[in-house]
Enzyme design. Structure first.
Site: not given
Ligand code: GLN
Length: 255
Positions: A98, A135, A212
């Protein structure tokens, strides 16, 4: 069999959703095979303080919120780039989850519009569209790219299938450059950008992914693949994975 030396970058800064569990899974699956495994923590600061960098055969770096990415990206760019460029281009094994995946690309435009320059090693860029786009959150499933699933090493260690499952939570949407190869193709969930069905990226033996979970706890066949590639062996002694195999089979009956 040689030793696995895991270089673990920014453990305290980038460890969203238990990504450090990936290092625990790698260690446990080595221990179960009496393969010596050690973890070298690499935080901010000059790499010259580490005299065993050349022995690292598996690099891991996790994910984190924009604030954590901002806190390390200057160091990542100035202090780590030469080492990482050589490491990736020499075909060594790595897993970047990520937020770190994003910073391995050309740039990450954060939710506030600030553009974080990346290492430009992964041929991709990431844009967070702020509140204009929801998101990418939830469970995710994907089919591994042929580069992995057709690799004889993967076929030797794989005791599941060529699918992976995980959990994703990112605002950034990643777009691969023409010619860049995705790590997998999404069959459920968002992946890189919810648009083109791609998930992550693979370059040599380094993988960028939005999974993740941690990804290796949910996909031990991928963990074994990374261990075998890092140790440069064709196969690994089998572990007693009956429980994992049974739960994987049971999960396939779920809608
Ligand atoms: N901050 C980054 C985003 O929002 C990565 C998030 C993460 O590593 N889960 O895309």
């Amino acid at each position: 069999m040689s030793k696995l030396l895991i270089g673990y970058l920014y453990k305290e800064d980038l460890n969203l959703y238990g990504d450090n569990g990936n290092v625990e899974v790698l260690t446990a699956r080595c221990f179960g095979r009496s393969i010596e495994c050690e973890v070298l923590l690499i935080d901010k600061g000059k790499l010259t303080s580490h005299n065993r960098l050349s022995e690292i055969n598996l690099l891991f770096m996790g994910g984190g919120p924009d604030s954590s990415q901002k806190s390390i990206y200057g160091d990542f760019l100035e202090e780590k780039k030469p080492f990482l460029l050589d490491y990736v281009t020499s075909g060594k094994t790595g897993l970047f989850v990520c937020g770190s995946y994003q910073l391995m690309g050309d740039y990450y435009r954060a939710s506030d519009g600030e553009e974080l320059k990346g290492l430009g090693i992964f041929k991709a860029h990431t844009i967070h569209f702020g509140k204009n786009k929801p998101r990418c959150i939830g469970n995710v499933r994907a089919t591994l790219t042929g580069k992995i699933s057709s690799d004889p090493v993967f076929k030797n260690v794989n005791f599941l299938e060529d699918r992976i499952v995980g959990f994703e939570n990112h605002g950034g949407r990643t777009y691969l450059d023409p010619g860049a190869e995705p790590f997998a193709r999404v069959t459920y969930g968002h992946g890189n950008n919810s648009e083109d069905g791609s998930e992550g990226i693979i370059l040599g033996n380094c993988i960028g992914t939005y999974f993740h979970g941690p990804i290796l706890a949910k996909n031990p066949h991928l963990a074994d693949y990374l261990i075998a590639k890092a140790l440069n062996v064709q196969e690994l002694p089998k572990l007693n994975d009956g429980f994992i195999t049974a739960s994987y089979a049971a999960s396939k009956k779920l809608r």
